[in-house]
Every structure is written in structure tokens, then in C-alpha cells.
Write a protein that holds these residues in place. Structure first.
Motif, PDB file in Angstrom:
ATOM      1  N   GLU A  31       0.962  -1.611   0.300  1.00  0.00           N
ATOM      2  CA  GLU A  31       0.235  -0.792   0.299  1.00  0.00           C
ATOM      3  C   GLU A  31       0.856   0.661   0.333  1.00  0.00           C
ATOM      4  N   LEU A  32       2.060   1.123   0.867  1.00  0.00           N
ATOM      5  CA  LEU A  32       3.389   2.089   0.418  1.00  0.00           C
ATOM      6  C   LEU A  32       3.157   2.791  -0.886  1.00  0.00           C
ATOM      7  N   ILE A  70       6.121   9.900  -1.397  1.00  0.00           N
ATOM      8  CA  ILE A  70       7.335   8.422  -1.042  1.00  0.00           C
ATOM      9  C   ILE A  70       8.487   8.391  -2.335  1.00  0.00           C
ATOM     10  N   ILE A 105      11.194   3.133   0.221  1.00  0.00           N
ATOM     11  CA  ILE A 105      10.636   2.157   0.865  1.00  0.00           C
ATOM     12  C   ILE A 105      11.616   1.294   1.038  1.00  0.00           C
ATOM     13  N   LEU A 149      10.483   4.849   5.703  1.00  0.00           N
ATOM     14  CA  LEU A 149      10.537   5.616   4.459  1.00  0.00           C
ATOM     15  C   LEU A 149      11.012   7.208   3.805  1.00  0.00           C
ATOM     16  N   LEU A 152      -3.258   4.674   7.381  1.00  0.00           N
ATOM     17  CA  LEU A 152      -2.272   4.576   5.800  1.00  0.00           C
ATOM     18  C   LEU A 152      -3.629   6.578   5.588  1.00  0.00           C
TER      19      LEU A 152
END
Length: 384
Positions: A301-302, A308, A311, A320, A367
Motif C-alpha cells: 500500500e505504501l 514517498i 521504501i 520511508l 495509511l
């Protein structure tokens, strides 16, 4: 008398906790995605953990290592079985820096040598020996600088081989994943090469799993993703879920004698009870597998968040990196979104080290809060 300034202090006072949440004295609820420097492994105020400590404190909370302590032996057995290092011995102390101090001492006793190789960006603790293998000039006083340590880059294997051949090196020390420097995983080739060179040159390999161990990365130790077996492994942080405890896992080739190592508080009844409860909960609730599963979901999901830049990490040890300093973002997350996160020595990196028992709802909530904070931050920068 006032307190000596140590850390920049958040303007919140926490009064209680539960699972993945902490509560302040004003009634605010915070989602904890930092675990107090990766210490909270099984979640805050876990009922089984609390009950075990209360029951033990009613019996006996402390006596020195001059008597037999059942809990110490029980902890060693459990740790050996769960970690896969049954044939190793365990020395217990009170903290991560003590674990590294004693590991370095064991290596020096064993080899009769005194120099150590450490890696740039490393953090191994704040006491004298641990600081001597920590790559942060801001922390090292002239007294600490007297030790003989060679700092090298992760990928400079030629230099490493040269030093191991030609120098009085007793040990190489490395983190399973560098935490304080911003979540840096050196990877398969690094561990394989370092372990091979240490074996070839009869040099002790110490892997510091103080932040990256105890299931945080989705395996019990971060290095277990790779085919290496260190001589000494240091542990702390998640080992006691907030109760001070640390340890060194010691290969059977090392010989001990009375007085070689010692500790007043290490391995006491209460500390070992905390350590036993942590391991029993990790095992019963499959928290290592959960860290691996939740980590994959969180990372997936990130990667969809365009702000960003990079990661890094595995399991629930995630960094991050943004293309701007993250202090303002952290403040928005803490004070506005009510979520606790961490920084690092890299001003552009946010560290995520949540309890290992988080679930998908916690991830969704985090999130949402992160996206809200980014929208607010960029809106503020654009004058909106």
C-alpha cells in the motif's frame, strides 16, 4: 533538580496503553507505529504479559545471580527453541548496549585481539565500547574515541578482506538491518561475503539484532533470511516488551570461566518472567508470521503513495524516504493525526516500527492518517 536534556520531547504525556494504542492525560488516543524505539513487540499491556509480571512480583522480583534462577533457564530454553539456536548459550544483561559490550568482550577474550571492524552508518549503543563501534561523531567523546575501530562501507569487500588479513582484528560487528541510519538492509551478498571472510580469517562475527530481531522483520532474526550463522548475536528491545532486558547468544566454541562476564541485575526473576511471556505470546499468537504478512500488506500500500521517494525494510521494520526533511510531517502525524512514528539520523527518513500484533485495520488507519498528513503538509506549503 531538573532532568538532563537527552531527547527532543514530544509535548504529550502518556498515561495508559492498550494493544496498538496509547492514551495521553488529555484523553487523546494515538495509534502507535513506533513502539517506543521498536521495544513494544507483543503490543501494549498484553493481558497475559501483565498477569505474568504481577504474579511474579508477588513471589520474588529480584535476587542476584548468586542463586539458581529457574526463570533464567526457562528463558534460555524458549529462546533457543524459537530462534533456532538451541546449541548456543545465553548471557543475560539489561540493555542493548550492554549486550554489545559483552559480545565485544567475548570476542576479544576468545581471539586475544582488540581491534574491531564496524560499518559506516552503524549504531550499537551509548556506552563506551558500543560507542566505539558506532558511526556517529556527535555521540563520541574523546574518551570513547580511544578504542581501535575500523569503519568501512557495506560494499567494500576488498578493503574488508585486506583489513582482516593484515590487522589485529578480533571481530566484525554489523546490524541485521541498520535502524537508526534510516532502515538500511545490506542484503544477501553482504552477509554471505562477510561471514565467509570472517571464517577464513578466524575472526568473530557479531550480528546486532537489537532492533531488527525478535520477529520484527518476519523472521526471528533479520539475518536468518540469509545462509549465515554468526558467532555472537545480541538482543534487547523487543525481548522484554518494555521491561529492561538484553542478552548475547553465544556459539558453543566460546569458553567461559567464572568472573569473565557478570551483572548485578541481568537475568533477574522479573526480567526473565517478562522475557518468557514475550516469547510465549510470540509463539502462541504467531506474531512472526503476522509481522511478515502485515509487512507485505503495508509495503504494498505504501508503494502507491507517490510522495514517498523510496521504501526500505522488511516485515514491520520500514523506512520511508521523502525528498524533503520529514520533521514537519512527523509533527503533523503526531499532533494532528494522533499517530506515533519515528525519525532517524537521516533527516529525510520516517521510521515505522509498530507492535508485531497489528492487523489490517491498523494498517488502513495508518495509511489514512499518513495521506491526510501529506495533503495537509503540501496544502500548507502551497498556501492553502
Amino acid at each position: 533538580m531538573k532532568l538532563f536534556d537527552v531527547y527532543p520531547i514530544l509535548d504529550i504525556e502518556l498515561s495508559k496503553s492498550d494493544g496498538s494504542y496509547v492514551f495521553d492525560t488529555k484523553g487523546n488516543i494515538y495509534l502507535d507505529f513506533y513502539g517506543g524505539h521498536a521495544v513494544i513487540s507483543i503490543g501494549h499491556s498484553h493481558p497475559y504479559y501483565v498477569k505474568a509480571l504481577i504474579e511474579q512480583i508477588h513471589k520474588i522480583s529480584y535476587y542476584s545471580n548468586s542463586v539458581y534462577i529457574y526463570q533464567k533457564n526457562r528463558l534460555a530454553d524458549l529462546l533457543g527453541n524459537i530462534s533456532g539456536y538451541k546449541d548456543y548459550s545465553l548471557f543475560l544483561c539489561n540493555s542493548g548496549t550492554e549486550s554489545n559490550e559483552n559480545a565485544l568482550k567475548i570476542a576479544s577474550f576468545h581471539t586475544g585481539k582488540k581491534k574491531v571492524i564496524a560499518f559506516k552508518g552503524s549504531f550499537h549503543g551509548r556506552t563506551s565500547g558500543s560507542l566505539s563501534v558506532t558511526d556517529n561523531y556527535k555521540l563520541i567523546s574523546p574518551f570513547n574515541a580511544q578504542h581501535e575501530t575500523v569503519f568501512i562501507n557495506y560494499k567494500d569487500f576488498d578493503f574488508l578482506e585486506e583489513k582482516l588479513k593484515n590487522q589485529d582484528i578480533c571481530a566484525v560487528i554489523t546490524e541485521g538491518i541498520q535502524g537508526v541510519s534510516g532502515i538500511i538492509d545490506p542484503g544477501l551478498n553482504f552477509f554471505y561475503k562477510v561471514a565467509s571472510l570472517c571464517k577464513k580469517n578466524n575472526t568473530v562475527l557479531i550480528i546486532d539484532e537489537i532492533q531488527s530481531g525478535y520477529g520484527r522483520t518476519g523472521s526471528f532474526f533479520a539475518h536468518q533470511l540469509y545462509p549465515v550463522k554468526p558467532d555472537l548475536i545480541t538482543v534487547a528491545k523487543g525481548m522484554g516488551n518494555g521491561f529492561p532486558i538484553g542478552g548475547v547468544l553465544i556459539h558453543p566454541k566460546f569458553q567461559s570461566y567464572y568472573g569473565m562476564l557478570g551483572t548485578t541485575f541481568g537475568g533477574n526473576h522479573l526480567a526473565c518472567t517478562a522475557g518468557i511471556a514475550v516469547l510465549e505470546i510470540i509463539q502462541k499468537e504467531n506474531l512472526i508470521e503476522n509481522a511478515q504478512k502485515m509487512g507485505k500488506i503495508l509495503l504494498q500500500e505504501l508503494r502507491l503513495i507517490s510522495e514517498i521517494k523510496e521504501i526500505r525494510g522488511r516485515g514491520l521494520m520500514i523506512g520511508l524516504e521523502f525528498d524533503f526533511p520529514i520533521q514537519d510531517l512527523k509533527n503533523i502525524l503526531v499532533y494532528q493525526e494522533k499517530v506515533l512514528v519515528g525519525t532517524s539520523n537521516n533527516a529525510y527518513v520516517l521510521r515505522l516500527l509498530p507492535p508485531l500484533n497489528i492487523n489490517e485495520n491498523h494498517i488502513k488507519l495508518f495509511l489514512k492518517k499518513l495521506k491526510n498528513a501529506l495533503v495537509y503538509l503540501f496544502g500548507k506549503k502551497n498556501g492553502k
